[in-house]
Design a protein around this motif. Structure first.
Motif, PDB file in Angstrom:
ATOM      1  N   HIS A  20       0.901  -1.015  -0.014  1.00 35.87           N
ATOM      2  CA  HIS A  20       0.174   0.199   0.163  1.00 35.87           C
ATOM      3  C   HIS A  20       0.831   0.685   0.047  1.00 35.87           C
ATOM      4  N   LEU A  62       1.548   3.513   2.093  1.00 36.93           N
ATOM      5  CA  LEU A  62       2.177   3.846   3.096  1.00 36.93           C
ATOM      6  C   LEU A  62       4.047   3.144   2.646  1.00 36.93           C
ATOM      7  N   SER A  80       6.102   3.658   0.073  1.00 34.90           N
ATOM      8  CA  SER A  80       6.656   4.617   0.504  1.00 34.90           C
ATOM      9  C   SER A  80       8.506   5.239   1.720  1.00 34.90           C
ATOM     10  N   ARG A  81       7.906   3.813   2.669  1.00 33.77           N
ATOM     11  CA  ARG A  81       8.863   3.703   3.633  1.00 33.77           C
ATOM     12  C   ARG A  81      10.056   2.569   2.846  1.00 33.77           C
ATOM     13  N   VAL A 123       9.711   9.918   0.122  1.00 34.16           N
ATOM     14  CA  VAL A 123       8.098  10.644  -1.004  1.00 34.16           C
ATOM     15  C   VAL A 123       7.126  11.183  -0.378  1.00 34.16           C
ATOM     16  N   PRO A 167       3.337  12.018  -0.132  1.00 39.09           N
ATOM     17  CA  PRO A 167       2.001  11.621  -0.371  1.00 39.09           C
ATOM     18  C   PRO A 167       1.660  12.388  -1.702  1.00 39.09           C
ATOM     19  N   GLY A 168       1.643  14.206  -1.747  1.00 42.35           N
ATOM     20  CA  GLY A 168       1.189  14.517  -2.536  1.00 42.35           C
ATOM     21  C   GLY A 168       1.916  14.329  -3.530  1.00 42.35           C
ATOM     22  N   PHE A 211       0.953   9.538  -4.341  1.00 44.47           N
ATOM     23  CA  PHE A 211      -0.590   9.196  -5.124  1.00 44.47           C
ATOM     24  C   PHE A 211      -0.877   9.775  -6.295  1.00 44.47           C
ATOM     25  N   PRO A 212      -0.554  11.134  -7.271  1.00 42.07           N
ATOM     26  CA  PRO A 212      -0.492  11.323  -8.304  1.00 42.07           C
ATOM     27  C   PRO A 212       0.324  10.436  -9.147  1.00 42.07           C
ATOM     28  N   LEU A 220       0.839   7.254  -8.075  1.00 45.95           N
ATOM     29  CA  LEU A 220       0.139   5.924  -8.227  1.00 45.95           C
ATOM     30  C   LEU A 220      -0.607   5.799  -9.364  1.00 45.95           C
ATOM     31  N   ASN A 267      -2.513  -3.348  10.011  1.00 40.70           N
ATOM     32  CA  ASN A 267      -3.850  -3.466  12.189  1.00 40.70           C
ATOM     33  C   ASN A 267      -5.041  -3.376  11.597  1.00 40.70           C
ATOM     34  N   ARG A 317      -7.349  -2.537   9.266  1.00 36.94           N
ATOM     35  CA  ARG A 317      -8.155  -2.119   8.437  1.00 36.94           C
ATOM     36  C   ARG A 317      -7.784  -2.044   6.502  1.00 36.94           C
ATOM     37  N   ALA A 345      -6.721  -1.181   2.907  1.00 40.73           N
ATOM     38  CA  ALA A 345      -6.434  -0.268   2.390  1.00 40.73           C
ATOM     39  C   ALA A 345      -5.912  -0.854   0.693  1.00 40.73           C
ATOM     40  N   LYS A 346      -5.418   0.330  -0.070  1.00 39.93           N
ATOM     41  CA  LYS A 346      -5.331   0.189  -1.637  1.00 39.93           C
ATOM     42  C   LYS A 346      -4.142  -0.503  -1.557  1.00 39.93           C
ATOM     43  N   TYR A 374      -1.372  -2.276  -4.101  1.00 44.64           N
ATOM     44  CA  TYR A 374      -0.230  -1.764  -5.449  1.00 44.64           C
ATOM     45  C   TYR A 374       0.573  -3.344  -5.892  1.00 44.64           C
ATOM     46  N   GLU A 389      -8.323   6.163   0.298  1.00 42.35           N
ATOM     47  CA  GLU A 389      -7.097   5.477  -0.023  1.00 42.35           C
ATOM     48  C   GLU A 389      -6.660   6.818   0.593  1.00 42.35           C
ATOM     49  N   ALA A 391      -6.442   5.747   4.619  1.00 37.89           N
ATOM     50  CA  ALA A 391      -6.278   5.085   4.937  1.00 37.89           C
ATOM     51  C   ALA A 391      -4.775   5.576   5.232  1.00 37.89           C
ATOM     52  N   TYR A 392      -3.829   6.373   4.294  1.00 38.89           N
ATOM     53  CA  TYR A 392      -2.564   6.153   4.274  1.00 38.89           C
ATOM     54  C   TYR A 392      -2.380   7.149   5.952  1.00 38.89           C
ATOM     55  N   ALA A 441      -2.778   4.708   8.630  1.00 39.02           N
ATOM     56  CA  ALA A 441      -1.753   3.868   8.590  1.00 39.02           C
ATOM     57  C   ALA A 441      -0.394   4.505   9.260  1.00 39.02           C
ATOM     58  N   VAL A 442      -0.422   5.775   8.854  1.00 39.40           N
ATOM     59  CA  VAL A 442       0.380   6.740   9.628  1.00 39.40           C
ATOM     60  C   VAL A 442       0.836   7.014  11.213  1.00 39.40           C
ATOM     61  N   LEU A 496       0.861  15.755   5.955  1.00 40.39           N
ATOM     62  CA  LEU A 496       0.158  15.388   4.185  1.00 40.39           C
ATOM     63  C   LEU A 496       0.144  16.588   3.835  1.00 40.39           C
ATOM     64  N   VAL A 499      -3.915  17.027  -1.638  1.00 40.54           N
ATOM     65  CA  VAL A 499      -3.047  15.767  -2.432  1.00 40.54           C
ATOM     66  C   VAL A 499      -4.074  15.066  -3.180  1.00 40.54           C
ATOM     67  N   ALA A 530      -4.019  16.786  -6.833  1.00 39.88           N
ATOM     68  CA  ALA A 530      -2.992  16.691  -7.324  1.00 39.88           C
ATOM     69  C   ALA A 530      -2.957  15.150  -7.818  1.00 39.88           C
ATOM     70  N   VAL A 531      -3.978  14.086  -7.516  1.00 35.81           N
ATOM     71  CA  VAL A 531      -3.536  13.006  -8.295  1.00 35.81           C
ATOM     72  C   VAL A 531      -5.053  13.214  -9.106  1.00 35.81           C
ATOM     73  N   THR A 534      -3.555  14.940 -12.276  1.00 31.59           N
ATOM     74  CA  THR A 534      -2.653  13.272 -13.246  1.00 31.59           C
ATOM     75  C   THR A 534      -3.424  12.559 -14.075  1.00 31.59           C
TER      76      THR A 534
END
Lengths: 109, 914
Positions: A27, A29, A32-33, A45, A47-48, A51-52, A54, A72, A74, A76-77, A79, B27, B30-31, B34-35, B57, B63, B66-67, B70
């Motif tokens: 997912h 995060l 990113s990690r 990276v 999120p701004g 996500f664009p 992805l 945990n 929940r 999540a999306k 990839y 999405e 959820a991010y 998670a953080v 964020l 955000v 921005a998505v 694109t």
């Protein structure tokens, strides 16, 4: 976080994401990690940008996504890299090596 | 491959907007979760973890945006979203929307209307098959060809300058020689006309416009028959039966579109013709502005009595030649070969038309340009009108821009909220431009309707008042729609750009804080800059409308001058009636008897005081000049004089005073020794003031009759009112067609039915060709001036109105914005007159600046009108002053309304608003 860390070189983000995802499902995060980890903390990276990128890569057919459960419990999306994505890794790796080699010899000269 | 994937993605994004949006939202949330979970695990409090996660964020909405940016198809999606939003915003203020749409509709509509005429007159292609392959043959040389006669029918421009002559009339045998060049041309046709034909055998005798065409005419143009058959080569042969093809429109009008018209016999100039076909509906004209009622073979010209139509005479120049290039042959190579053939045919015969040194040449002009017709006459006024409506649109745009600017102030809070939520400047600008373009498109839609009505009215005015009736097709076509769309988009961006840029500069924090107090001090500095642009827009409007007013003023003064010109005779209460008995088969000996009879019968009609006739009408555009030699003149050379053949009682009927001698009477006309009356200019110019009575003059030819001068008439205008008084000789009318003049005691038009009946009673084969009053004739001559004065006057009034609304709007906005300031001033002791003066001064400064700029521009552009002006200089100071004064007057009213509102501001009320 300094400015230089966030300013990803134009065009490298896609390669980093494809590399980070590898053959597993991740997912946002997690990706990113993972990038932070494999670049030894050089690239973080935000999120701004993430996500664009992805969504763009998914539309290009390099990634597919699905909804799943996170660590945990929940939603999540996630990839996953596609065959086209793998081909793209080769293409971009080659391009990057050319540029890096060229830059290296240029700086040596 | 990749682009295909993006198209699929774009479709998904556009079709499943909601699903895509909720997924995105989930999405990102959820991010954040998670953080936050990571940070809780690291020991943060849950509340703190969430807050810092969100803060890092930088907001969920940016955000997401921005998505979205694109995503594939995002452009279309945002435009759609912007449009819906714009519609909602505009619906909220219907008054504002209505004013803007109406203003734009007037501006855009005026442009579309004039463009419709430009399109019809200048741009529309010839309605035949592949008009681009048609060429018109044109000669040019240092001098006119040696000829027995040269006739033009207005198909193309003739140049008549010594040393530089050109035209497209040719002898028929030259056409035949060129038509043989099948290696260059697929087809060649010759035609002449239109000529007035007396048409009998379909109800009462009437006049039809006949086009004389070669047998190849319809074939060359690729025009088929709607009914029956077109004319063919066999119809042109010697001894062929006399046949005719009708124009579709004429067939509809005069034969009710009956198929039975086919095979019927009609009499044209007293010769029987059989109708063999009706041309197809699309074929309305070849040359712009020239439409024919009936097509007859060119070989019938002699039979129909047209002396100019000599088929076999290699020296009679009268046919226009149009050819269709053979496929694969380029124009320049055809031209070179045709030129040789032309020179061969014209210069190597028994009687060469030119010498080698005359540099005679043939050129092939594309028919679309070469056949200019009325394009030449209307081209210049139309270009001027196009410029005028362009100015009107500019005024309208400036006006709307002003309104939008004022409104953008009231929208500052809305914009501030949108910036705070993460909208980018580009995005806000795009949204505001969408609003402007939506407004201008709505204006364009309404404008097209107005334009259609306007263009129809203009076309009707033009075809009933012009020199010659001509059809103008005002049906909107693709080109007109594209033009209107283009104008709408351009003006949408034009008036929307400034407010959009201003809107995108709104500062979020300052404007948000404005919320509670509408005129907080924090914003004063920001909004003080605003009137600068607003005032500039109004200055622009004032300047442009001053330019329009000046142009319209010059034309109105020209018309007034022309109408006050002394024609030399009484132009009121005269009815003119054109007859030509020769078309009905009268020969010379009987014409005179008919005229005497008609004169007598018409004189006895009620309300008619006196009747006479002449070879042509005066002040109707026609002119006959002749070169004569005058006995006793010092110089031996012949002189050029205007001539008019007249019947008995001419001077009495026209109320043209005779200063000396006697008028021409019945005996002079019947058989007396040739007598003539000359005018003062004749005596002044040719005889240096000597007594002319008893002198003789005549054509420079021994056998020609010599007239004896028996009287002197006062000077009068001949062809048109703006001519100088020129030497004129009046001689007895013995033969040919005539124009009857009836002096009436009441409105002359009322006698028209009685006149028609009288002529019919005398001989119903004699057609009345046309009837109009002398005043109508004069008005027709002034067509261009009248058309331009009316339209420019209308547009100037429109511009004046818009500019004054703009001025009013600017000051009203100013007063509203400064209400509190006025309250403070009044409370501190300012007098009401001070407040009034404050705003009046502000308005007057704008008007003065605008007037100065407008006069400056007008000085530069009014000379474009010079060719239409009479008796007024392009830089007429009175007109310039008048335009500025008119604007100042109307502008003062526009300023007074808001200024007086400011004066009445109650300080207590104004301050309580806080």
């Amino acid at each position: 976080m300094t400015q230089s860390q966030t300013n990803l070189l134009q065009g490298t983000l896609d390669l980093l994401i494809l590399k980070a995802v590898g053959d597993v499902e991740m997912h946002g995060l997690g990706i990113s990690r993972r990038i932070e980890h494999i670049t030894e903390g050089t690239f973080q990276v935000k999120p701004g940008s993430l996500f664009p990128a992805l969504h763009r890569m998914e539309e290009a057919g390099w990634l597919t996504s699905f909804w799943g459960e996170s660590e945990n419990n929940r939603r999540a999306k996630y990839y996953r890299r596609t065959k086209a994505g793998e081909r793209q890794v080769h293409v971009e790796t080659k391009q990057w090596n050319t540029i890096a080699g060229a830059m290296a010899s240029a700086l040596k000269a | 491959m990749r682009s295909f994937a993006r198209v699929i993605a774009a479709l998904r994004n556009l079709l499943h907007t909601r699903k895509v949006e909720t997924d995105l939202d989930a999405e990102i949330r959820a991010y954040v979760d998670a953080v936050a979970a990571e940070r809780i695990a690291a020991g943060m409090t849950p509340e703190m973890a969430r807050r810092t996660a969100l803060a890092d964020l930088g907001g969920v909405e940016p955000v997401k945006q921005a998505v979205r940016d694109t995503r594939a198809g995002t452009g279309i999606a945002t435009i759609w979203q912007d449009m819906r939003f714009a519609l909602r915003i505009l619906r909220k203020s219907p008054g504002f929307t209505a004013v803007v749409v109406l203003t734009l509709a007037l501006g855009i509509g005026a442009n579309t209307a004039i463009f419709t005429l430009v399109n019809a007159v200048l741009l529309q292609t010839i309605p035949v098959n592949h008009p681009e392959d048609l060429v018109v043959l044109r000669w040019s040389a240092h001098k006119e060809p040696d000829s027995t006669g040269m006739s033009g029918f207005g198909d193309c421009t003739m140049r008549r300058k010594p040393g530089d002559e050109s035209g497209c009339s040719m002898p028929y045998p030259v056409y035949r020689a060129l038509a043989e060049r099948r290696d260059l041309f697929a087809d060649v046709t010759a035609f002449a006309g239109t000529a007035d034909l007396n048409l009998a055998g379909n109800g009462q005798a009437s006049i039809a416009r006949g086009e004389l065409v070669s047998g190849t005419y319809f074939g060359t143009l690729g025009v088929t028959a709607a009914l029956g058959r077109p004319l063919g080569s066999a119809d042109e042969q010697k001894g062929a039966a006399a046949v005719a093809v009708l124009d579709y429109g004429y067939w509809q009008r005069m034969f009710g579109g009956a198929p039975g018209a086919l095979g019927r016999t009609i009499r044209l100039n007293n010769v029987a013709f059989t109708i063999v076909g009706v041309a197809n509906r699309e074929f309305t004209r070849l040359t712009p502005g020239k439409s024919a009622d009936v097509y007859v073979p060119i070989s019938q010209a002699k039979t129909l009595g047209f002396r100019w139509g000599a088929i076999d005479d290699p020296q009679a120049w009268w046919v226009t030649v149009v050819a269709r290039l053979k496929s694969g042959i380029k124009r320049p190579e055809a031209e070179a070969a045709a030129n040789l053939a032309f020179r061969n045919a014209t210069m190597h015969g028994a009687k060469p038309a030119w010498k080698d040194t005359d540099d005679a040449r043939l050129t092939l002009a594309p028919a679309q340009d070469g056949l200019s017709g009325f394009r030449r006459a209307l081209g210049e006024p139309l270009r001027l009108l196009m410029a005028a409506v362009g100015i009107v649109l500019l005024i309208a745009c400036a006006n709307v821009a002003g309104l939008l600017l004022a409104r953008s102030t009231s929208r500052e809070r809305e914009l501030a909220v949108r910036f705070a939520l993460g909208a980018s400047r580009r995005r806000v600008m795009q949204q505001m431009l969408t609003e402007s373009i939506l407004l201008s498109l709505a204006g364009a839609a309404l404008g097209i309707v107005l334009a259609y009505a306007g263009a129809s009215a203009l076309a009707a005015f033009a075809s009933t008042n012009g020199d010659q009736a001509f059809p103008i097709d005002v049906t909107p076509d693709l080109r007109i729609l594209l033009f209107t769309m283009g104008v709408a988009l351009a003006s949408g961006v034009g008036f929307g750009l400034a407010p959009a840029i201003r809107g995108s500069r709104t500062r979020s924090a300052a404007e948000m804080s404005r919320g509670a107090t509408e005129s907080a001090p924090a914003t004063l500095s920001a909004s003080r800059r605003r009137p600068g642009l607003g005032s500039a827009l109004v200055v622009l409007q004032v300047a442009l409308s001053i330019v329009m007013l000046t142009g319209a003023g010059l034309l109105l003064r020209t018309l007034a001058k022309l109408h006050s010109v002394d024609a030399g005779f009484d132009t009121r209460n005269v009815l003119l009636v054109w007859v030509n008995p020769e078309l009905a088969g009268y020969d010379k000996t009987h014409v005179l008897g008919l005229y005497e009879n008609l004169q007598q019968r018409l004189s006895s009609l009620p309300g008619v005081m006196s009747v006479s006739y002449s070879s042509g009408a005066v002040l109707d555009g026609g002119l006959w000049t002749s070169s004569v030699k005058i006995e006793g003149q010092t110089s031996k050379q012949s002189v050029e004089t205007q001539m008019m053949r007249v019947g008995p009682r001419y001077f009495e009927t026209m109320r043209l005073p005779l200063l000396r001698g006697r008028p021409l009477g019945l005996t002079d006309i019947r058989n007396g020794p040739p007598a003539a009356v000359v005018n003062q200019a004749f005596v002044r110019k040719f005889l240096e003031g000597r007594d002319p009575v008893g002198l003789h003059f005549g054509p420079d030819d021994k056998d020609a009759p010599k007239w004896t001068i028996v009287g002197i008439a006062q000077d009068s205008k001949y062809a048109s009112l703006d001519d100088e008084n020129a030497p004129t000789a009046y001689v007895p009318l013995a033969t040919g067609g005539a124009t009857f003049a009836l002096r009436t005691s009441t409105a002359p038009a009322a006698s028209i039915p009685a006149v028609r009946k009288t002529v019919q009673d005398v001989d119903d084969n004699v057609p009345v060709m046309q009837m109009r009053t002398q005043s109508e004739s004069i008005d027709r001559q002034l067509f261009n001036q009248r058309l331009m004065a009316r339209l420019l006057g209308g547009f100037a009034a429109l511009g004046l109105g818009l500019a004054c609304i703009g001025l009013y709007g600017l000051l009203s906005y100013e007063v509203a914005r400064r209400t509190r300031e006025i309250g403070v001033r009044t409370a501190l002791g300012a007098k009401r007159s001070d407040v009034l003066g404050l705003f009046l001064r502000r308005g007057l400064i704008v008007v003065l600046l605008g007037s100065a700029a407008g006069i400056g521009v007008a000085v530069g552009v009014t000379r474009l009108l010079a060719s239409l002006l009479y008796g007024v200089k392009a830089l007429d100071p009175l007109t310039f002053f008048g335009a500025a004064a008119l604007f100042a007057l109307v502008g003062l009213v526009a300023c007074l309304l808001p200024a007086s509102r400011a004066m009445r501001v109650d300080p207590a009320e104004a301050l309580r608003c806080e």
